[in-house]
Motif scaffolding. Structure first.
Motif, PDB file in Angstrom:
ATOM      1  N   LEU A 297       0.835  -1.196   0.000  1.00  8.67           N
ATOM      2  CA  LEU A 297       0.000   0.000   0.000  1.00  8.67           C
ATOM      3  C   LEU A 297       0.871   1.248   0.000  1.00  8.67           C
ATOM      4  N   PHE A 298       0.236   2.366  -0.300  1.00  5.91           N
ATOM      5  CA  PHE A 298       0.879   3.674  -0.144  1.00  5.91           C
ATOM      6  C   PHE A 298      -0.185   4.668   0.267  1.00  5.91           C
ATOM      7  N   HIS A 299       0.253   5.763   0.885  1.00  5.06           N
ATOM      8  CA  HIS A 299      -0.708   6.773   1.309  1.00  5.06           C
ATOM      9  C   HIS A 299      -0.036   8.144   1.358  1.00  5.06           C
ATOM     10  N   GLY A 300      -0.859   9.166   1.487  1.00  7.50           N
ATOM     11  CA  GLY A 300      -0.346  10.526   1.440  1.00  7.50           C
ATOM     12  C   GLY A 300      -0.571  11.339   2.697  1.00  7.50           C
ATOM     13  N   TRP A 301      -1.109  10.713   3.751  1.00  6.16           N
ATOM     14  CA  TRP A 301      -1.482  11.461   4.955  1.00  6.16           C
ATOM     15  C   TRP A 301      -0.265  11.611   5.864  1.00  6.16           C
ATOM     16  N   ASN A 302       0.642  12.480   5.455  1.00  5.52           N
ATOM     17  CA  ASN A 302       1.840  12.757   6.243  1.00  5.52           C
ATOM     18  C   ASN A 302       1.493  13.858   7.240  1.00  5.52           C
ATOM     19  N   VAL A 303       1.224  13.477   8.479  1.00  2.00           N
ATOM     20  CA  VAL A 303       0.705  14.401   9.483  1.00  2.00           C
ATOM     21  C   VAL A 303       1.607  15.616   9.653  1.00  2.00           C
ATOM     22  N   ALA A 304       2.909  15.401   9.618  1.00  2.00           N
ATOM     23  CA  ALA A 304       3.852  16.500   9.855  1.00  2.00           C
ATOM     24  C   ALA A 304       3.806  17.558   8.766  1.00  2.00           C
ATOM     25  N   GLU A 305       3.299  17.216   7.569  1.00  2.00           N
ATOM     26  CA  GLU A 305       3.330  18.150   6.448  1.00  2.00           C
ATOM     27  C   GLU A 305       1.958  18.597   5.979  1.00  2.00           C
ATOM     28  N   LEU A 306       0.908  18.175   6.667  1.00  2.00           N
ATOM     29  CA  LEU A 306      -0.444  18.528   6.229  1.00  2.00           C
ATOM     30  C   LEU A 306      -0.649  20.033   6.137  1.00  2.00           C
ATOM     31  N   SER A 307      -0.140  20.779   7.105  1.00  2.00           N
ATOM     32  CA  SER A 307      -0.390  22.226   7.138  1.00  2.00           C
ATOM     33  C   SER A 307       0.281  22.959   5.986  1.00  2.00           C
ATOM     34  N   ALA A 308       1.268  22.337   5.347  1.00  2.00           N
ATOM     35  CA  ALA A 308       1.971  22.973   4.237  1.00  2.00           C
ATOM     36  C   ALA A 308       1.346  22.637   2.890  1.00  2.00           C
ATOM     37  N   MET A 309       0.337  21.784   2.874  1.00  2.00           N
ATOM     38  CA  MET A 309      -0.297  21.361   1.624  1.00  2.00           C
ATOM     39  C   MET A 309      -1.418  22.307   1.229  1.00  2.00           C
ATOM     40  N   ALA A 310      -1.531  22.585  -0.068  1.00  2.00           N
ATOM     41  CA  ALA A 310      -2.659  23.378  -0.553  1.00  2.00           C
ATOM     42  C   ALA A 310      -3.971  22.670  -0.255  1.00  2.00           C
ATOM     43  N   LEU A 311      -3.953  21.350  -0.315  1.00  2.00           N
ATOM     44  CA  LEU A 311      -5.131  20.544  -0.013  1.00  2.00           C
ATOM     45  C   LEU A 311      -4.652  19.209   0.532  1.00  2.00           C
ATOM     46  N   PRO A 312      -5.046  18.844   1.762  1.00  2.00           N
ATOM     47  CA  PRO A 312      -4.655  17.529   2.279  1.00  2.00           C
ATOM     48  C   PRO A 312      -5.212  16.429   1.383  1.00  2.00           C
ATOM     49  N   PRO A 313      -4.544  15.277   1.329  1.00  2.45           N
ATOM     50  CA  PRO A 313      -4.963  14.229   0.390  1.00  2.45           C
ATOM     51  C   PRO A 313      -6.379  13.729   0.655  1.00  2.45           C
ATOM     52  N   CYS A 314      -7.157  13.669  -0.411  1.00  2.00           N
ATOM     53  CA  CYS A 314      -8.524  13.143  -0.330  1.00  2.00           C
ATOM     54  C   CYS A 314      -8.507  11.641  -0.630  1.00  2.00           C
ATOM     55  N   HIS A 315      -8.016  11.251  -1.816  1.00  2.00           N
ATOM     56  CA  HIS A 315      -7.831   9.815  -2.091  1.00  2.00           C
ATOM     57  C   HIS A 315      -6.544   9.425  -1.381  1.00  2.00           C
ATOM     58  N   MET A 316      -6.720   8.813  -0.231  1.00  2.64           N
ATOM     59  CA  MET A 316      -5.695   8.819   0.802  1.00  2.64           C
ATOM     60  C   MET A 316      -4.860   7.550   0.889  1.00  2.64           C
ATOM     61  N   VAL A 317      -5.506   6.397   0.806  1.00  2.00           N
ATOM     62  CA  VAL A 317      -4.795   5.127   0.960  1.00  2.00           C
ATOM     63  C   VAL A 317      -5.172   4.190  -0.186  1.00  2.00           C
ATOM     64  N   TYR A 318      -4.164   3.672  -0.876  1.00  2.00           N
ATOM     65  CA  TYR A 318      -4.343   2.671  -1.920  1.00  2.00           C
ATOM     66  C   TYR A 318      -3.697   1.378  -1.427  1.00  2.00           C
ATOM     67  N   GLN A 319      -4.474   0.326  -1.324  1.00  2.00           N
ATOM     68  CA  GLN A 319      -3.923  -0.967  -0.920  1.00  2.00           C
ATOM     69  C   GLN A 319      -4.184  -1.992  -2.016  1.00  2.00           C
ATOM     70  N   TYR A 320      -3.200  -2.865  -2.254  1.00  2.00           N
ATOM     71  CA  TYR A 320      -3.282  -3.826  -3.365  1.00  2.00           C
ATOM     72  C   TYR A 320      -3.221  -5.258  -2.852  1.00  2.00           C
ATOM     73  N   HIS A 321      -3.887  -6.113  -3.603  1.00  2.00           N
ATOM     74  CA  HIS A 321      -3.974  -7.531  -3.264  1.00  2.00           C
ATOM     75  C   HIS A 321      -3.881  -8.326  -4.560  1.00  2.00           C
ATOM     76  N   VAL A 322      -3.072  -9.379  -4.551  1.00  2.00           N
ATOM     77  CA  VAL A 322      -2.915 -10.238  -5.728  1.00  2.00           C
ATOM     78  C   VAL A 322      -3.617 -11.556  -5.462  1.00  2.00           C
ATOM     79  N   THR A 323      -4.518 -11.930  -6.342  1.00  2.00           N
ATOM     80  CA  THR A 323      -5.256 -13.177  -6.180  1.00  2.00           C
ATOM     81  C   THR A 323      -4.389 -14.364  -6.605  1.00  2.00           C
TER      82      THR A 323
END
Length: 262
Positions: free
Chosen positions: A126-152
């Motif tokens: 998975l990957f995500h963009g919710w870096n708490v330490a840098e949220l205040s410096a972002m023009a817009l905090p991440p909306c599509h926040m967490v992508y997780q993958y699974h292989v069948t």
């Protein structure tokens, strides 16, 4: 929750209104570069991120500049773009250059591709963009926040996308397309087949100035989804261009105009 089956080539480009799918794919490709300045986007005629830096410019300078003039200056003047076109450490920065407490930068996308190839049964893909330490410096905090993958077990790549906040009229349609494009790229790079895209919305909302447009859209009869395919396989995840994406059979209803809420 909404589930889309990508296994037969069908992709969730909404048909109850025209969705400018190339714009959504270009945005995803921009994210993958790790870039945070809107200048490359504007040079690709993608204007969906202009509102936030434009609002900042007007507020800090007091100049009642038009959006068209602001975008022209961003495109033509590198110094102006450097000062006023940057969005802060938004999506691409976190995905490709997350700054750890150890001072190192971490490439979440690169690590995801490596794990999909070498350890596809992992529960940590998975990957995500919710870096708490840098949220205040972002023009817009991440909306599509967490992508997780699974292989069948039969080699299909599934994605679970958690979106903390979504503008249902304008944002959701783009998010479906962007996530799909990324899933197709990841599957191709790791010799897998696209499976399901599962989208989960947290705060799902319609803005007050979108209500009439939404009523119009839900009255329209959906048409079959189009198909999307990749016409070549680049050497790595960074090699894709908009010309690599081909969509067939897209026959939507007409577009619906609405203003972005900033």
């Amino acid at each position: 929750m909404v589930r889309f089956d990508l296994s037969q080539g069908d992709v969730p480009i909404l048909t109850t209104k025209r969705v400018y799918w190339k714009t959504a794919v270009k945005e995803m490709l921009w994210f993958l570069t790790g870039e945070t300045n809107i200048q490359p986007l504007l040079r690709e005629n993608v204007r969906i991120w202009s509102d936030w830096p434009l609002a900042t410019y007007r507020r800090e300078t007091g100049e009642a500049i038009s959006q068209e003039e602001f975008e022209r200056r961003i495109v033509e003047d590198d110094a102006f773009a450097s000062r006023w076109g940057d969005l802060g450490p938004v999506y691409g920065k976190q995905w490709r250059r997350w700054l750890g407490s150890d001072g190192r930068e971490y490439d979440q996308i690169g690590e995801l591709v490596r794990t999909l190839r070498e350890n596809p049964t992992s529960r940590r893909m998975l990957f995500h963009g919710w870096n708490v330490a840098e949220l205040s410096a972002m023009a817009l905090p991440p909306c599509h926040m967490v992508y997780q993958y699974h292989v069948t077990s039969d080699g299909r790549l599934n994605c679970l996308l958690f979106q903390r906040s979504v503008d249902l009229l304008l944002g959701a349609a783009f998010n479906y397309v962007g996530a799909t494009a990324l899933q197709l790229m990841l599957a191709q790079q790791t010799d897998l087949r696209p499976g399901e895209l599962i989208w989960v919305g947290g705060d799902v909302h319609l803005y007050m100035n979108h209500l009439e447009q939404a009523r119009e859209q839900v009255q329209r009869l959906p048409r079959p989804f189009p198909k999307m395919r990749l016409v070549r396989k680049p050497e790595n995840i960074d090699g894709y261009r908009i010309a690599d994406f081909e969509v067939e059979g897209y026959a939507p209803h007409s577009g619906i105009k609405a203003d972005v809420a900033v």
